[in-house]
Structure formats: C-alpha cells, structure tokens
Scaffold this motif. Sequence first.
Motif, PDB file in Angstrom:
ATOM      1  N   TYR A 144      24.834 -18.727  15.873  1.00  0.00           N
ATOM      2  CA  TYR A 144      26.082 -19.377  15.475  1.00  0.00           C
ATOM      3  C   TYR A 144      26.804 -18.574  14.394  1.00  0.00           C
ATOM      4  CZ  TYR A 144      29.211 -22.725  13.250  1.00  0.00           C
ATOM      5  OH  TYR A 144      30.304 -23.326  12.693  1.00  0.00           O
TER       6      TYR A 144
ATOM      7  N   LYS B 216      30.498 -16.945  14.427  1.00  0.00           N
ATOM      8  CA  LYS B 216      31.526 -17.227  13.418  1.00  0.00           C
ATOM      9  C   LYS B 216      32.003 -15.944  12.740  1.00  0.00           C
ATOM     10  CE  LYS B 216      32.940 -20.661  12.133  1.00  0.00           C
ATOM     11  NZ  LYS B 216      34.159 -21.399  12.541  1.00  0.00           N
TER      12      LYS B 216
ATOM     13  N   ARG C 261      29.649 -23.199   4.108  1.00  0.00           N
ATOM     14  CA  ARG C 261      29.782 -24.107   5.243  1.00  0.00           C
ATOM     15  C   ARG C 261      29.372 -23.462   6.568  1.00  0.00           C
ATOM     16  NH1 ARG C 261      34.808 -25.171   4.662  1.00  0.00           N
ATOM     17  NH2 ARG C 261      35.639 -23.817   6.291  1.00  0.00           N
ATOM     18  N   TRP C 262      29.825 -22.235   6.807  1.00  0.00           N
ATOM     19  CA  TRP C 262      29.576 -21.625   8.115  1.00  0.00           C
ATOM     20  C   TRP C 262      28.482 -20.571   8.094  1.00  0.00           C
ATOM     21  CZ3 TRP C 262      30.194 -16.364   8.576  1.00  0.00           C
ATOM     22  CH2 TRP C 262      30.954 -15.731   7.590  1.00  0.00           C
TER      23      TRP C 262
END
Length: 199
Positions: free
Chosen positions: A63, A67, A106-107
């Motif tokens: 992920y 991103k 957050r990411w």
Amino acid sequence: KFTMSISDLTTRSNRFQSRIERRYLTDYLAAALVVGIFGWLAYIVPVWSIRIGAVLIIAAALYVSWKLRQIGSASATPNVASAQTLANHHRDELVRQRDALKSVWRWYLLPFVPGMLVFMLGTTLETGSNLPIWVELASSAFSLSLMGGFFYAIYAVNAHSAKKLDREIDALDSVMEGSSISVTGARTRSRDLRFWRPM
C-alpha cells in the motif's frame, strides 16, 4: 522583476526530480525486501497470529509503495520557454512533496501499525514461553513503546523536512513576486527533502 533564468530553473527542477526518483527507487527496493522477509516468515512459522501479522505488514508495504507512486512521484519538467511556467511547475512539485511529508503519519506509518501489533503480540504470547504472563505483557509493552518512539521519530523528522520545504516555497514565491531573495541563496534547498522509512 523575475530574476532567475530558464536555465537555472530547469537545472534546479531536474535536480530536485532526480533526487525524488532515487529516493523512491530505494523505497521500492525496501518494500520488496519487506515482502520477501515477511512472506518467508508467514510461510515457515506455524503460528497463525504471526502469519496474519506478517501478511498485514506485507499489505502495508504494498500500500505504501502504491501511495508513493500516487502522491509523491515527480512529474517531468515541462519543455517550455517560459520562466514563469517553469517556476510554477517547480513550486507545484515542492508543494506536493511538502504535503506528502506533512501527512506521512497517515499514509506511510499508520498502515504498518495493525500488522506490527499482531506480529509483535504473536511473537510474545504464542511462542511457547514459560515466563509468567506479566513478564510477557511487560515485554510486549516495552516492544510497543520502542515501536511508538521509532514511529514518532520518523514523523518528527519528516515534519521538520516539510518546514524546510515551506521556507523554500516562500523563497521561490519571493523571487516570483520580484523580491531580491534568490532561491539559490535560500537557507533551505531541495536536498533537505528526504523520507525516513520504517521499512
């Protein structure tokens, strides 16, 4: 009066983008290493909590790589003859990278938390240890505090780098508005931008 030449802007923008590309290549290699190591652990360790944690960590690495590609990768410098257009493009890239740094918690960090929690608790509580339960829980708490401190350090360094980019953006804005401040003489430069990786 705009004081930077097209050649200066193009050189600066290309140098900035080259650093971004090298950084992301390192990130992708690190993600591949994470996938390989935890995939191997998920295959050989006969403890389901550890296997689940390893799979979640692999998912987080994939992920984060996605991103990085989506919100962080640089776009090509436009092949135009307008200094203003080049300056706007370079500023947009600085802003995009700054925003990525500001939201790194957050990411970039948060996706690893579930997998690391499950993996660490699995290794502490389900590995057949004969230690008292309070010792095992204390060991888990210590490991979690180390993980929390490491993640906070990553966040703090990236937040500091984002502030440096803010100053560079302000310096570029001053140049674009006709100020006597020059980007090449600004206190911060593009080389200050870097991600600190949990992988």
